[in-house]
Scaffold this motif. Structure first.
Motif, PDB file in Angstrom:
ATOM      1  N   ILE A 256       0.807  -1.224   0.000  1.00 53.58           N
ATOM      2  CA  ILE A 256       0.000   0.000   0.000  1.00 53.58           C
ATOM      3  C   ILE A 256       0.839   1.273   0.000  1.00 53.58           C
ATOM      4  N   ILE A 257       2.140   1.144   0.176  1.00 57.63           N
ATOM      5  CA  ILE A 257       2.987   2.301   0.462  1.00 57.63           C
ATOM      6  C   ILE A 257       2.928   3.382  -0.622  1.00 57.63           C
ATOM      7  N   ASP A 258       2.762   2.990  -1.880  1.00 53.51           N
ATOM      8  CA  ASP A 258       2.735   3.973  -2.960  1.00 53.51           C
ATOM      9  C   ASP A 258       1.379   4.653  -3.116  1.00 53.51           C
TER      10      ASP A 258
ATOM     11  N   LYS B 230       7.416   9.492   2.255  1.00 52.36           N
ATOM     12  CA  LYS B 230       7.636   8.048   2.236  1.00 52.36           C
ATOM     13  C   LYS B 230       8.879   7.651   3.018  1.00 52.36           C
ATOM     14  N   ALA B 231       9.916   8.467   2.949  1.00 50.15           N
ATOM     15  CA  ALA B 231      11.154   8.154   3.666  1.00 50.15           C
ATOM     16  C   ALA B 231      10.920   8.116   5.170  1.00 50.15           C
ATOM     17  N   GLU B 232      10.132   9.059   5.685  1.00 51.76           N
ATOM     18  CA  GLU B 232       9.817   9.069   7.119  1.00 51.76           C
ATOM     19  C   GLU B 232       8.991   7.848   7.495  1.00 51.76           C
ATOM     20  N   LEU B 233       8.062   7.460   6.623  1.00 55.92           N
ATOM     21  CA  LEU B 233       7.242   6.274   6.902  1.00 55.92           C
ATOM     22  C   LEU B 233       8.125   5.038   7.044  1.00 55.92           C
ATOM     23  N   GLU B 234       9.042   4.866   6.103  1.00 56.21           N
ATOM     24  CA  GLU B 234       9.927   3.698   6.143  1.00 56.21           C
ATOM     25  C   GLU B 234      10.831   3.729   7.373  1.00 56.21           C
ATOM     26  N   LYS B 235      11.239   4.922   7.772  1.00 58.41           N
ATOM     27  CA  LYS B 235      12.101   5.064   8.944  1.00 58.41           C
ATOM     28  C   LYS B 235      11.348   4.792  10.237  1.00 58.41           C
ATOM     29  N   GLU B 236      10.113   5.282  10.341  1.00 58.09           N
ATOM     30  CA  GLU B 236       9.359   5.211  11.590  1.00 58.09           C
ATOM     31  C   GLU B 236       8.485   3.971  11.723  1.00 58.09           C
ATOM     32  N   TYR B 237       8.372   3.188  10.654  1.00 55.72           N
ATOM     33  CA  TYR B 237       7.494   2.007  10.699  1.00 55.72           C
ATOM     34  C   TYR B 237       7.827   1.101  11.879  1.00 55.72           C
ATOM     35  N   GLU B 238       9.103   0.845  12.108  1.00 59.35           N
ATOM     36  CA  GLU B 238       9.503  -0.076  13.173  1.00 59.35           C
ATOM     37  C   GLU B 238       9.042   0.432  14.535  1.00 59.35           C
ATOM     38  N   TYR B 239       9.074   1.761  14.719  1.00 63.05           N
ATOM     39  CA  TYR B 239       8.634   2.370  15.984  1.00 63.05           C
ATOM     40  C   TYR B 239       7.159   2.047  16.263  1.00 63.05           C
ATOM     41  N   SER B 240       6.305   2.260  15.266  1.00 59.73           N
ATOM     42  CA  SER B 240       4.879   1.963  15.453  1.00 59.73           C
ATOM     43  C   SER B 240       4.621   0.466  15.505  1.00 59.73           C
ATOM     44  N   HIS B 241       5.291  -0.272  14.628  1.00 53.59           N
ATOM     45  CA  HIS B 241       5.114  -1.723  14.544  1.00 53.59           C
ATOM     46  C   HIS B 241       5.460  -2.415  15.865  1.00 53.59           C
ATOM     47  N   THR B 242       6.573  -2.026  16.488  1.00 53.68           N
ATOM     48  CA  THR B 242       6.986  -2.680  17.740  1.00 53.68           C
ATOM     49  C   THR B 242       6.166  -2.198  18.938  1.00 53.68           C
ATOM     50  N   SER B 243       5.425  -1.117  18.759  1.00 52.75           N
ATOM     51  CA  SER B 243       4.536  -0.649  19.831  1.00 52.75           C
ATOM     52  C   SER B 243       3.175  -1.335  19.769  1.00 52.75           C
ATOM     53  N   SER B 244       2.958  -2.136  18.731  1.00 55.54           N
ATOM     54  CA  SER B 244       1.688  -2.833  18.534  1.00 55.54           C
ATOM     55  C   SER B 244       1.773  -4.247  19.091  1.00 55.54           C
ATOM     56  N   ARG B 245       0.797  -4.652  19.865  1.00 51.48           N
ATOM     57  CA  ARG B 245       0.783  -6.004  20.424  1.00 51.48           C
ATOM     58  C   ARG B 245       0.669  -7.054  19.319  1.00 51.48           C
ATOM     59  N   SER B 246      -0.106  -6.732  18.301  1.00 52.32           N
ATOM     60  CA  SER B 246      -0.299  -7.678  17.203  1.00 52.32           C
ATOM     61  C   SER B 246       0.694  -7.461  16.069  1.00 52.32           C
ATOM     62  N   GLY B 247       1.360  -6.307  16.082  1.00 51.31           N
ATOM     63  CA  GLY B 247       2.271  -5.946  15.000  1.00 51.31           C
ATOM     64  C   GLY B 247       1.626  -5.089  13.927  1.00 51.31           C
ATOM     65  N   ALA B 248       0.299  -4.966  13.957  1.00 59.55           N
ATOM     66  CA  ALA B 248      -0.414  -4.200  12.931  1.00 59.55           C
ATOM     67  C   ALA B 248      -0.380  -2.706  13.240  1.00 59.55           C
ATOM     68  N   VAL B 249      -0.301  -1.907  12.166  1.00 60.65           N
ATOM     69  CA  VAL B 249      -0.367  -0.455  12.309  1.00 60.65           C
ATOM     70  C   VAL B 249      -1.476   0.072  11.412  1.00 60.65           C
ATOM     71  N   ILE B 250      -1.986   1.246  11.763  1.00 56.32           N
ATOM     72  CA  ILE B 250      -2.957   1.927  10.919  1.00 56.32           C
ATOM     73  C   ILE B 250      -2.350   3.245  10.478  1.00 56.32           C
ATOM     74  N   ILE B 251      -2.457   3.529   9.198  1.00 60.44           N
ATOM     75  CA  ILE B 251      -1.972   4.785   8.631  1.00 60.44           C
ATOM     76  C   ILE B 251      -3.204   5.540   8.170  1.00 60.44           C
ATOM     77  N   GLU B 252      -3.363   6.766   8.659  1.00 60.80           N
ATOM     78  CA  GLU B 252      -4.595   7.480   8.368  1.00 60.80           C
ATOM     79  C   GLU B 252      -4.357   8.960   8.113  1.00 60.80           C
ATOM     80  N   GLU B 253      -5.370   9.574   7.557  1.00 59.60           N
ATOM     81  CA  GLU B 253      -5.344  10.991   7.226  1.00 59.60           C
ATOM     82  C   GLU B 253      -4.978  11.833   8.453  1.00 59.60           C
TER      83      GLU B 253
END
Length: 264
Positions: free
Chosen positions: A132-134, A159-182
């Motif tokens: 979905i990244i694009d 996009k560069a910030e998303l790729e950099k920060e994904y791990e931060y949100s991902h590891t804060s999730s119990r299930s590993g899922a993240v939501i990206i929203e407006e």
């Protein structure tokens, strides 16, 4: 004497424990921390994690309470729902507990019931993100689907910030899922609601103070809200439809929203 089981015995649940005792209830508390501040104010203590669903259900079967509750925390709601269903007590269903504590399931419920919401994408893992990244536009917000207290929340500008920060949100999730929203801009409010027999009653609208970008950590509240009456009426309408969309028929709800220029 009526018996009340309170899930959690931290500083946040302490007011509920004290008030229950003041009202004459026999109170048991559940907490994984044997040094939790609220334990000494209760009649009984069970050393069980508040998010251990099976453990909470077994404790409830042993204690046989007339009611089960928590205060100022949302993740134990699944444990409470399971225990209430098992004992036949008034409370929310497991389906509602999941929709109320998983931001992905919540926004899907809003979409199904025509409750206004930001655009969104859900990424359960890195592979899903890459698919979905694009399609993502910026700025946007990324956060775990199943955490609270602003953990893992970040504002993204490209996009560069998303790729950099994904791990931060991902590891804060119990299930590993993240939501990206407006990314919505404007004053943030919280809405305190009691639903009784399927009818929402708004008790208060509060103006929220946060640290702002990039992590939006909550700092405090001011009540009553200073927003205009017409805007507050729209907030009441939206909050009421939101709590019904996730299936709350009886009980309290805490709703948070951004008041955009479209409203104000």
């Amino acid at each position: 004497m009526k018996k009340l089981l309170i899930i959690g015995a931290s500083l946040l649940q302490l007011p509920a424990i004290k008030k229950a005792k003041e009202l004459g209830y026999y109170v048991a508390v559940i907490d994984y921390d044997p040094n939790a501040i609220g334990i000494k104010y209760a009649d009984e203590y069970y050393n069980v994690s508040t998010i251990d669903i099976d453990g909470v259900v077994k404790t409830a079967e042993e204690f046989k309470p007339d009611g089960i509750m928590t205060l100022a925390t949302d993740m134990p709601m699944r444990s409470i729902a399971a225990a209430c269903e098992k004992l036949g007590l008034s409370g929310i269903t497991m389906d509602t507990a999941i929709k109320s504590t998983d931001k992905g399931e919540m926004i899907k419920a809003f979409n199904k019931h025509n409750v206004e919401h930001p655009w969104f994408y859900i990424a359960e893992n890195n592979k899903a993100l890459n698919e979905i990244i694009d399609r993502i536009t910026y700025p946007c917000i990324m956060k775990p689907t199943d955490n609270s207290g602003s953990r893992g929340v970040v504002l993204l500008h490209n996009k560069a910030e998303l790729e950099k920060e994904y791990e931060y949100s991902h590891t804060s999730s119990r299930s590993g899922a993240v939501i990206i929203e407006e990314y919505l801009t404007g004053p943030e409010v919280s809405v305190e609601v009691i639903v009784y027999k399927g009818v929402p009653h708004v008790l208060q609208i509060t103006d929220k103070l946060t640290t702002g970008a990039p992590h939006f950590v909550e700092m405090g509240h001011s009540q009553p809200s200073q927003l205009p009456s017409d805007v507050k009426n729209q907030i009441i309408d939206l909050a009421s439809r939101a709590v019904l969309a996730v299936g709350i028929e009886n009980g309290p709800a805490h709703v948070e929203m951004i008041v955009t220029e479209k409203w104000s």
